[in-house]
Design a protein around this motif. Structure first.
Motif, mmCIF file in Angstrom:
data_model
loop_
_atom_site.group_PDB
_atom_site.id
_atom_site.type_symbol
_atom_site.label_atom_id
_atom_site.label_comp_id
_atom_site.label_asym_id
_atom_site.label_seq_id
_atom_site.Cartn_x
_atom_site.Cartn_y
_atom_site.Cartn_z
ATOM 1 N N GLU A 162 19.337 29.141 -40.904
ATOM 2 C CA GLU A 162 20.026 28.601 -42.070
ATOM 3 C C GLU A 162 20.258 27.101 -41.884
ATOM 4 N N VAL A 163 20.007 26.327 -42.949
ATOM 5 C CA VAL A 163 20.179 24.878 -42.904
ATOM 6 C C VAL A 163 20.792 24.405 -44.223
ATOM 7 N N PRO A 164 21.435 23.239 -44.238
ATOM 8 C CA PRO A 164 22.090 22.774 -45.465
ATOM 9 C C PRO A 164 21.151 22.165 -46.488
ATOM 10 N N ASP A 165 19.932 21.787 -46.076
ATOM 11 C CA ASP A 165 19.001 21.131 -47.001
ATOM 12 C C ASP A 165 17.591 21.278 -46.457
ATOM 13 N N HIS A 166 16.611 20.748 -47.195
ATOM 14 C CA HIS A 166 15.235 20.755 -46.708
ATOM 15 C C HIS A 166 15.156 20.098 -45.339
ATOM 16 N N CYS A 167 14.294 20.622 -44.470
ATOM 17 C CA CYS A 167 14.074 20.038 -43.151
ATOM 18 C C CYS A 167 12.789 19.211 -43.107
ATOM 19 N N PHE A 168 12.132 19.069 -44.248
ATOM 20 C CA PHE A 168 10.904 18.288 -44.343
ATOM 21 C C PHE A 168 10.933 17.432 -45.602
ATOM 22 N N SER A 169 10.124 16.381 -45.595
ATOM 23 C CA SER A 169 10.019 15.508 -46.761
ATOM 24 C C SER A 169 8.782 15.808 -47.584
ATOM 25 N N LYS A 170 7.807 16.468 -46.969
ATOM 26 C CA LYS A 170 6.519 16.694 -47.625
ATOM 27 C C LYS A 170 6.049 18.126 -47.397
ATOM 28 N N LEU A 171 4.984 18.471 -48.095
ATOM 29 C CA LEU A 171 4.265 19.719 -47.846
ATOM 30 C C LEU A 171 2.847 19.371 -47.438
ATOM 31 N N HIS A 172 2.423 19.864 -46.280
ATOM 32 C CA HIS A 172 1.047 19.694 -45.830
ATOM 33 C C HIS A 172 0.497 21.065 -45.467
ATOM 34 N N VAL A 173 -0.620 21.420 -46.069
ATOM 35 C CA VAL A 173 -1.320 22.664 -45.733
ATOM 36 C C VAL A 173 -2.741 22.260 -45.365
ATOM 37 N N ARG A 174 -3.090 22.433 -44.096
ATOM 38 C CA ARG A 174 -4.359 21.898 -43.600
ATOM 39 C C ARG A 174 -5.181 22.978 -42.908
ATOM 40 N N VAL A 175 -6.502 22.801 -42.959
ATOM 41 C CA VAL A 175 -7.428 23.643 -42.205
ATOM 42 C C VAL A 175 -7.818 22.905 -40.934
ATOM 43 N N LYS A 176 -7.696 23.599 -39.801
ATOM 44 C CA LYS A 176 -8.067 23.012 -38.518
ATOM 45 C C LYS A 176 -8.838 24.035 -37.686
ATOM 46 N N PRO A 177 -9.488 23.598 -36.599
ATOM 47 C CA PRO A 177 -10.253 24.533 -35.771
ATOM 48 C C PRO A 177 -9.392 25.597 -35.102
ATOM 49 N N GLU A 178 -8.145 25.260 -34.748
ATOM 50 C CA GLU A 178 -7.223 26.192 -34.102
ATOM 51 C C GLU A 178 -5.853 26.070 -34.767
ATOM 52 N N ILE A 179 -5.069 27.139 -34.735
ATOM 53 C CA ILE A 179 -3.730 27.046 -35.325
ATOM 54 C C ILE A 179 -2.734 26.394 -34.372
ATOM 55 N N VAL A 180 -3.104 26.250 -33.111
ATOM 56 C CA VAL A 180 -2.373 25.378 -32.189
ATOM 57 C C VAL A 180 -3.441 24.732 -31.317
ATOM 58 N N HIS A 181 -3.412 23.392 -31.252
ATOM 59 C CA HIS A 181 -4.485 22.660 -30.586
ATOM 60 C C HIS A 181 -4.408 22.869 -29.075
ATOM 61 N N ALA A 182 -5.341 23.669 -28.567
ATOM 62 C CA ALA A 182 -5.345 23.964 -27.135
ATOM 63 C C ALA A 182 -6.722 23.774 -26.508
ATOM 64 N N SER A 183 -7.746 23.569 -27.341
ATOM 65 C CA SER A 183 -9.131 23.489 -26.856
ATOM 66 C C SER A 183 -9.510 24.736 -26.061
ATOM 67 N N LEU A 184 -8.936 25.867 -26.486
ATOM 68 C CA LEU A 184 -9.242 27.149 -25.838
ATOM 69 C C LEU A 184 -9.866 28.083 -26.874
ATOM 70 N N HIS A 185 -10.969 27.627 -27.460
ATOM 71 C CA HIS A 185 -11.607 28.384 -28.531
ATOM 72 C C HIS A 185 -12.106 29.747 -28.052
ATOM 73 N N GLN A 186 -12.367 29.842 -26.752
ATOM 74 C CA GLN A 186 -12.882 31.099 -26.206
ATOM 75 C C GLN A 186 -11.801 32.156 -26.060
ATOM 76 N N ILE A 187 -10.538 31.762 -26.167
ATOM 77 C CA ILE A 187 -9.416 32.688 -25.979
ATOM 78 C C ILE A 187 -9.051 33.331 -27.311
ATOM 79 N N ASP A 188 -9.013 34.660 -27.337
ATOM 80 C CA ASP A 188 -8.614 35.402 -28.534
ATOM 81 C C ASP A 188 -7.419 36.283 -28.182
ATOM 82 N N PRO A 189 -6.203 35.851 -28.563
ATOM 83 C CA PRO A 189 -5.009 36.630 -28.225
ATOM 84 C C PRO A 189 -4.979 38.027 -28.827
#
Length: 321
Positions: A79-106
């Motif tokens: 819970e927060v009193p107001d928005h915690c961001f100023s913008k909305l960004h929705v982006r496509v990237k190679p990984e959902i967290v940049h780890a350079s571990l493309h071979q790893i599939d959790p």
């Protein structure tokens, strides 16, 4: 008293066949719900932190869970009193967290989950054969970490694989990794298993879930978060401050950026320390001709540059135009 806004932290490793199309649809839905934040989409899944009014966030969570690909997603809700961001960004990237571990599939292999209450007991007992491993970056664990945790000297998570070479002496121990919300640990724990560590586990839901379910006990300092709050209180049992002001050396967990944009060092700095050099980390930086005016916050919002949340949306709904 309930706050009017919520901030949501979430991720899900689940196959997305057409990330670009999904991004457009997801972006539009976030606009309809007046959400702000950062969302990363990749073929391997979805990762985001968004804020919005309570009702809008609740609808968003219901919408995401209604998609069979994300039915098991877990939202960490604050819970927060107001928005915690100023913008909305929705982006496509190679990984959902940049780890350079493309071979790893959790989805195929990852460290077993340790739930918050079990982790609390481990912290209390601290068994000799158990190691608590922080897989976050320096600026994160410098302001807050779990008691007796091993930290890594890394600037970014993509540096983690190289640092694992320094952990070979821990291969005979039980290793429990942790991060902010759990996403980094999915790949970090899997990578440790690939490198010959046999008894690897991860704190389920990360530091944030631990704070929600186990009162944050034995978390020293504050938790670094990736929104406008920068840090948040977590420990309601035995709170401490572990970081020190970069200028004065006195205890401080107030995270700021140096007012010299060419330095922009992200560091703990007390109000006293900030006032000494007008928001800069040193006398040298304070004399730079491009130094930014210090307003007492130490936070410098990036220029909006005509920011338009619809930019890049190819298929607008009539109601959104």
């Amino acid at each position: 008293m309930k706050e009017d806004y919520l901030v949501l932290l979430y991720y899900c490793y689940s196959r997305i066949e057409d990330p670009e199309t999904f991004r457009e649809q997801h972006h539009l839905r976030c606009l309809e719900l007046n959400l702000k934040g950062r969302i990363i989409i990749a073929e391997e899944g979805l990762n985001g932190t968004v804020s919005g009014l309570r009702a809008d966030c609740e609808q968003y969570m219901a919408d995401v869970k209604a998609d069979p690909r994300f039915a098991d997603i877990e939202f960490k809700v604050d819970e927060v009193p107001d928005h915690c961001f100023s913008k909305l960004h929705v982006r496509v990237k190679p990984e959902i967290v940049h780890a350079s571990l493309h071979q790893i599939d959790p989805r195929k292999r990852t460290g077993g989950y340790v739930e918050p209450e079990e982790f609390r007991q481990i912290l209390r007992d601290q068994p000799e054969d158990t190691v608590i491993l922080d897989v976050r970056s320096n600026y994160e664990h410098n302001v807050g970490k779990f008691k007796n945790a091993i930290t890594l000297d890394i600037e970014n998570f993509r540096d983690f694989p190289e640092k694992v070479k320094e952990l070979d002496h821990l291969k005979g121990k039980k290793v429990i990794t942790y991060c902010t919300g759990g996403i980094k640990c999915e790949k970090a724990s899997a990578y440790l298993l690939d490198q010959g560590f046999e008894d690897v586990h991860q704190l389920h839901g990360g530091i944030i879930k631990y704070g929600l379910e186990a009162e944050g006990e034995d978390f020293e300092g504050k938790c670094y978060v990736f929104d406008n709050r920068i840090v948040k209180d977590l420990n309601t049992v035995n709170p401490t401050t572990i970081s020190k002001c970069y200028v004065t050396g006195q205890p401080s967990d107030r995270m700021v950026n140096c007012a010299n944009p060419h330095c922009n060092k992200h560091i703990p700095m007390s109000e006293e320390g900030a006032n000494k050099y007008n928001g800069c980390c040193s006398e040298e930086c304070s004399k730079h001709p491009d130094v930014r005016p210090y307003d007492g916050s130490g936070y410098y919002q990036k220029e909006m540059n005509g920011y338009n949340p619809y930019r890049g949306v190819k298929r607008k709904k009539e109601t959104a135009e």
